[in-house]
Design an enzyme around this catalytic site. Structure first.
Site, PDB file in Angstrom:
ATOM      1  N   PRO A 121       6.128  63.437  -6.223  1.00  0.00           N
ATOM      2  CA  PRO A 121       6.447  63.236  -4.995  1.00  0.00           C
ATOM      3  C   PRO A 121       5.303  62.066  -4.227  1.00  0.00           C
ATOM      4  O   PRO A 121       4.147  62.793  -4.680  1.00  0.00           O
ATOM      5  CB  PRO A 121       7.315  63.856  -4.336  1.00  0.00           C
ATOM      6  N   GLY A 141      -1.020  60.867  -4.536  1.00  0.00           N
ATOM      7  CA  GLY A 141      -2.268  59.791  -4.193  1.00  0.00           C
ATOM      8  C   GLY A 141      -3.685  59.154  -5.011  1.00  0.00           C
ATOM      9  O   GLY A 141      -4.217  59.225  -5.451  1.00  0.00           O
ATOM     10  N   SER A 142      -4.715  61.145  -4.490  1.00  0.00           N
ATOM     11  CA  SER A 142      -5.953  61.433  -4.766  1.00  0.00           C
ATOM     12  C   SER A 142      -5.808  61.339  -6.233  1.00  0.00           C
ATOM     13  O   SER A 142      -6.878  60.984  -6.607  1.00  0.00           O
ATOM     14  CB  SER A 142      -6.369  62.627  -4.364  1.00  0.00           C
ATOM     15  N   LYS A 196      -1.037  68.224  -8.282  1.00  0.00           N
ATOM     16  CA  LYS A 196      -2.532  69.623  -7.880  1.00  0.00           C
ATOM     17  C   LYS A 196      -1.565  70.359  -7.289  1.00  0.00           C
ATOM     18  O   LYS A 196      -0.554  70.720  -6.349  1.00  0.00           O
ATOM     19  CB  LYS A 196      -3.993  69.802  -7.449  1.00  0.00           C
ATOM     20  N   ALA A 238       3.778  64.415  -0.469  1.00  0.00           N
ATOM     21  CA  ALA A 238       4.391  65.978  -0.540  1.00  0.00           C
ATOM     22  C   ALA A 238       3.139  66.862  -0.527  1.00  0.00           C
ATOM     23  O   ALA A 238       4.032  68.186  -0.526  1.00  0.00           O
ATOM     24  CB  ALA A 238       5.173  65.590  -1.627  1.00  0.00           C
ATOM     25  N   ASP A 256      -9.549  64.345  -1.020  1.00  0.00           N
ATOM     26  CA  ASP A 256      -9.194  65.535  -2.136  1.00  0.00           C
ATOM     27  C   ASP A 256      -9.782  64.519  -4.113  1.00  0.00           C
ATOM     28  O   ASP A 256      -9.441  65.133  -4.727  1.00  0.00           O
ATOM     29  CB  ASP A 256      -7.491  65.618  -2.392  1.00  0.00           C
TER      30      ASP A 256
HETATM   31  O1  C5P Z   1      -9.168  61.802   3.331  1.00  0.00           O
HETATM   32  P1  C5P Z   1      -7.917  62.150   3.406  1.00  0.00           P
HETATM   33  O2  C5P Z   1      -8.094  60.023   3.723  1.00  0.00           O
HETATM   34  O3  C5P Z   1      -6.324  62.352   2.001  1.00  0.00           O
HETATM   35  O4  C5P Z   1      -7.304  63.016   4.520  1.00  0.00           O
HETATM   36  C1  C5P Z   1      -6.500  62.347   5.290  1.00  0.00           C
HETATM   37  C2  C5P Z   1      -7.035  62.959   6.996  1.00  0.00           C
HETATM   38  O5  C5P Z   1      -6.166  64.232   6.519  1.00  0.00           O
HETATM   39  C3  C5P Z   1      -7.955  62.579   7.345  1.00  0.00           C
HETATM   40  O6  C5P Z   1      -7.885  61.533   8.605  1.00  0.00           O
HETATM   41  C4  C5P Z   1      -7.841  63.416   8.468  1.00  0.00           C
HETATM   42  O7  C5P Z   1      -7.138  63.679  10.059  1.00  0.00           O
HETATM   43  C5  C5P Z   1      -6.998  64.385   7.799  1.00  0.00           C
HETATM   44  N1  C5P Z   1      -8.029  65.909   6.992  1.00  0.00           N
HETATM   45  C6  C5P Z   1      -8.979  66.491   8.051  1.00  0.00           C
HETATM   46  N2  C5P Z   1      -9.385  67.570   7.075  1.00  0.00           N
HETATM   47  C7  C5P Z   1      -9.325  67.581   5.943  1.00  0.00           C
HETATM   48  C8  C5P Z   1      -8.529  66.100   4.659  1.00  0.00           C
HETATM   49  C9  C5P Z   1      -8.123  65.683   5.922  1.00  0.00           C
HETATM   50  O8  C5P Z   1      -8.790  66.668   9.224  1.00  0.00           O
HETATM   51  N3  C5P Z   1     -10.800  68.518   5.090  1.00  0.00           N
END
Ligand code: C5P
Length: 286
Positions: A90, A98-99, A9, A93, A132
């Site tokens: 990548p 991964g999501s 994305k 990135a 995501d």
């Molecule tokens: O949800 P995900 O594991 O992808 O997020 C990784 C890190 O990014 C979270 O642990 C958080 O620190 C930060 N994050 C955030 N707010 C979001 C998405 C991610 O603070 N809406």
């Protein structure tokens, strides 16, 4: 054997509007699926195993493994699966690789294991895996809010070409959010206006990226790459998500190719990709 593609994305616009009591940030983003994709192959087995073309993704921390495990537990599935993950996107990135792999795993395993989860259940499971992941169950062009788990599909926009340029190092999302300052929060209106333009006129333009300053403070070496691409495509260059991948939007493949050619001796990873409409019928319950 089930085969599935997990697409990348781009965040055409991304604003951070505040911090939530749970520590996550509240965001408003327009996300666009593109053709660039990882590939996953899965088949029945007694246990759950993931094998990846990228060594670092072979452990149980991999989102693909965690997605398979979560679905297996939630639906008390008796058989397992062996999953092969071939990476083209990548990692760390800003492209959601991964999501997207995790969402594709949920969708493909519903087919392999003949599960019929209701939509809400699957979206909730996806949100537990990462902010995501729910978006990738829908794909296409979408307005994404909350911490990323509230997804509103928008009309499919015009098809455009993107040159993606990655300087070759990772920018972990958590670290970029950790660097963000509250004076960089905005009200989300710019992104919401962009979403309206897509919905009403099918027009895609570039918005803002509220994480860009945080990334450049955290990794100053990301900025020269951004500036170099911006010189080639002023007005249509943007950072995707938490970066460091830089994207430049073009209306033709030839124009994107020309810009890529200008970067041939930069040492950056580059690829050309294009807008991808939401694939019909891949999501079992949407
Ligand atoms: O949800 P995900 O594991 O992808 O997020 C990784 C890190 O990014 C979270 O642990 C958080 O620190 C930060 N994050 C955030 N707010 C979001 C998405 C991610 O603070 N809406």
């Amino acid at each position: 054997m089930v085969r599935v593609q997990a697409h990348a994305k781009l965040n055409l616009s991304l604003e951070i509007v505040g911090k939530r009591p749970d520590g996550f940030h509240e965001l408003v983003s327009v996300m666009q699926l593109v053709e660039l994709a990882d590939e996953l192959r899965m088949e029945h087995a007694d246990d759950i195993q993931v094998r990846s073309s990228e060594q670092s993704l072979n452990g149980p921390d991999n989102l693909v493994y965690r997605a398979a495990r979560a679905l297996h537990t939630r639906f008390q599935v008796s058989s397992g699966c062996h999953i092969e993950l071939i990476k083209h996107i990548p990692s760390a990135a800003g492209l959601g690789g991964g999501s997207s792999d995790a969402a594709a795993t949920l969708i493909a395993l519903c087919t392999l294991w003949e599960l019929r989860p209701d939509c809400e259940e699957l979206v909730q499971l996806a949100a537990e895996l990462g902010s995501d992941v729910p978006y990738f169950l829908y794909g296409g062009t979408a307005l994404v809010t909350g911490r990323g788990e509230r997804v509103t599909r928008l009309r499919e926009p015009e098809s455009l070409w993107y040159l993606l340029v990655n300087p070759g190092f990772a920018a972990p999302t958590r670290d970029v959010f950790g660097e963000l300052r509250s004076d960089e929060w905005t009200d989300g209106q710019c992104t919401r206006r962009l979403a309206c333009d897509v919905s009403e006129h099918g027009v895609t333009r570039i918005g803002v990226n509220g994480l860009a300053s945080a990334l450049f403070r955290l990794q100053p070496e990301a900025q020269p790459c951004f500036e170099r691409v911006r010189l080639l495509a002023p007005g249509s260059t943007f950072l995707s998500g938490s970066g460091p991948t830089v994207a430049a939007q073009f209306s033709t493949r030839e124009a994107a190719r020309h810009a890529e050619h200008m970067l041939r001796d930069s040492g950056y990873w580059t690829t050309i990709t294009r807008t991808l409409a939401a694939p019909a019928g891949t999501m079992p319950c949407l």
